[in-house]
Design an enzyme around this catalytic site. Structure first.
Site, PDB file in Angstrom:
ATOM      1  N   HIS A  45     133.751 -54.161  58.107  1.00  0.00           N
ATOM      2  CA  HIS A  45     133.781 -54.506  59.771  1.00  0.00           C
ATOM      3  C   HIS A  45     134.777 -53.590  60.410  1.00  0.00           C
ATOM      4  O   HIS A  45     135.972 -53.600  59.812  1.00  0.00           O
ATOM      5  CB  HIS A  45     134.384 -56.268  59.319  1.00  0.00           C
ATOM      6  CG  HIS A  45     134.523 -56.607  60.676  1.00  0.00           C
ATOM      7  ND1 HIS A  45     133.377 -57.325  61.485  1.00  0.00           N
ATOM      8  CD2 HIS A  45     135.531 -56.960  61.474  1.00  0.00           C
ATOM      9  CE1 HIS A  45     133.760 -57.441  62.760  1.00  0.00           C
ATOM     10  NE2 HIS A  45     135.059 -57.422  62.529  1.00  0.00           N
TER      11      HIS A  45
ATOM     12  N   ASN B  38     130.717 -55.871  52.646  1.00  0.00           N
ATOM     13  CA  ASN B  38     130.532 -55.455  54.080  1.00  0.00           C
ATOM     14  C   ASN B  38     131.772 -54.764  54.796  1.00  0.00           C
ATOM     15  O   ASN B  38     133.001 -54.993  54.163  1.00  0.00           O
ATOM     16  CB  ASN B  38     130.348 -56.890  54.800  1.00  0.00           C
ATOM     17  CG  ASN B  38     130.327 -56.499  56.464  1.00  0.00           C
ATOM     18  OD1 ASN B  38     129.467 -55.749  56.721  1.00  0.00           O
ATOM     19  ND2 ASN B  38     130.885 -57.050  57.109  1.00  0.00           N
TER      20      ASN B  38
HETATM   21  C1  GAR Z   1     130.169 -49.676  62.022  1.00  0.00           C
HETATM   22  O1  GAR Z   1     131.322 -49.575  63.023  1.00  0.00           O
HETATM   23  C2  GAR Z   1     130.146 -51.122  61.214  1.00  0.00           C
HETATM   24  O2  GAR Z   1     131.698 -51.278  60.963  1.00  0.00           O
HETATM   25  C3  GAR Z   1     129.756 -52.050  62.241  1.00  0.00           C
HETATM   26  O3  GAR Z   1     128.876 -51.330  62.812  1.00  0.00           O
HETATM   27  C4  GAR Z   1     128.860 -49.897  62.859  1.00  0.00           C
HETATM   28  C5  GAR Z   1     127.625 -49.507  61.955  1.00  0.00           C
HETATM   29  O4  GAR Z   1     127.887 -47.982  62.151  1.00  0.00           O
HETATM   30  N1  GAR Z   1     129.330 -53.212  61.645  1.00  0.00           N
HETATM   31  C6  GAR Z   1     129.802 -54.514  62.077  1.00  0.00           C
HETATM   32  O5  GAR Z   1     130.223 -54.694  63.220  1.00  0.00           O
HETATM   33  C7  GAR Z   1     129.412 -55.655  61.226  1.00  0.00           C
HETATM   34  N2  GAR Z   1     129.718 -56.577  61.722  1.00  0.00           N
HETATM   35  P1  GAR Z   1     126.800 -47.009  61.120  1.00  0.00           P
HETATM   36  O6  GAR Z   1     125.333 -47.377  61.227  1.00  0.00           O
HETATM   37  O7  GAR Z   1     126.943 -45.629  61.586  1.00  0.00           O
HETATM   38  O8  GAR Z   1     127.531 -47.034  59.976  1.00  0.00           O
END
Ligand code: GAR
Length: 208
Positions: free
Chosen positions: A110, A108
């Site tokens: 984060h 994952n």
């Molecule tokens: C990203 O910043 C990822 O790190 C975060 O959501 C965003 C998704 O962006 N994930 C989390 O917060 C998981 N806990 P994306 O769809 O453009 O990749």
């Protein structure tokens, strides 16, 4: 060749970083073979289709509970013959049946330096809102193995990003993505595909 299944829920910029890395030969033996979205309208699905990657939609609300949703996800991952499962902005917590089926085979990304600003309730922009509320001067991103504990699995890679005066959650999110997430996620996938990550006593060790 290692089959990679990517789980998404939103815009899919991290998926795009993986697709771009694959095109440049930077995922080693890894091949993105399937993208599974928890939302039918996720823009990530368009990115997958534009790149001829098989897609599947599993909407959380269409299942009565997390156990039945996790069972459906497990079926989809088995059908995809996944060797590695990448959570790329995937916003649903799956239960132990999935974690147990893919021990240290799910990673994952984060958007913070774990153990800061992580765990249940910390996702997407909320993470950056909390970082700004706390006034931290350094934040960043973490790639870790997924275990039953939310954001608690062994840490594989981290990259720090400076917080600037006047940052908003949106500007900080953008910088963390550009400077950290889009770099360390493909790198971690490559390291996994090259069998360069080992877990010893709950700690991920990356071969240099
Ligand atoms: C990203 O910043 C990822 O790190 C975060 O959501 C965003 C998704 O962006 N994930 C989390 O917060 C998981 N806990 P994306 O769809 O453009 O990749």
């Amino acid at each position: 060749m290692k089959n990679i299944a990517v789980l998404v829920s939103g815009g899919g910029t991290n998926l795009q970083a993986l697709i771009d890395a694959q095109k440049c030969g930077e995922l080693g033996s890894g091949q993105i073979t399937c993208v599974i979205s928890s939302k039918a309208d996720a823009y990530a699905l368009k990115r997958a289709k534009d790149n001829f990657i098989r897609t599947k939609v599993l909407v959380r609300k269409e299942y009565p509970d997390i156990a039945s949703y996790s069972a459906a996800m497990l079926d989809a991952l088995r059908e995809a013959d996944a060797d590695l499962v990448v959570y790329a902005g995937f916003m649903t917590i799956l239960d132990s049946q999935v974690c147990n089926a893919y021990p240290y085979k799910m990673i994952n990304v984060h958007p913070a330096l774990i153990p800061s600003f992580c765990g249940k309730g910390y996702y997407g922009l909320k993470v950056h809102e909390e970082a700004l509320r706390k006034g931290v001067k350094i934040t960043g991103a973490t790639v870790h193995f997924v275990t039953e504990e939310c954001d608690g699995g062994p840490i594989i890679l981290q990259k720090a990003v400076a917080v600037r005066n006047g940052d908003t959650p949106e500007t900080l999110q953008k910088r963390v993505m550009e400077e950290a997430e889009w770099k360390i996620l493909p790198e971690a996938v490559r390291l996994f595909c090259e069998d360069k990550i080992h877990v010893e006593n709950g700690i991920a060790v990356v071969d240099e």
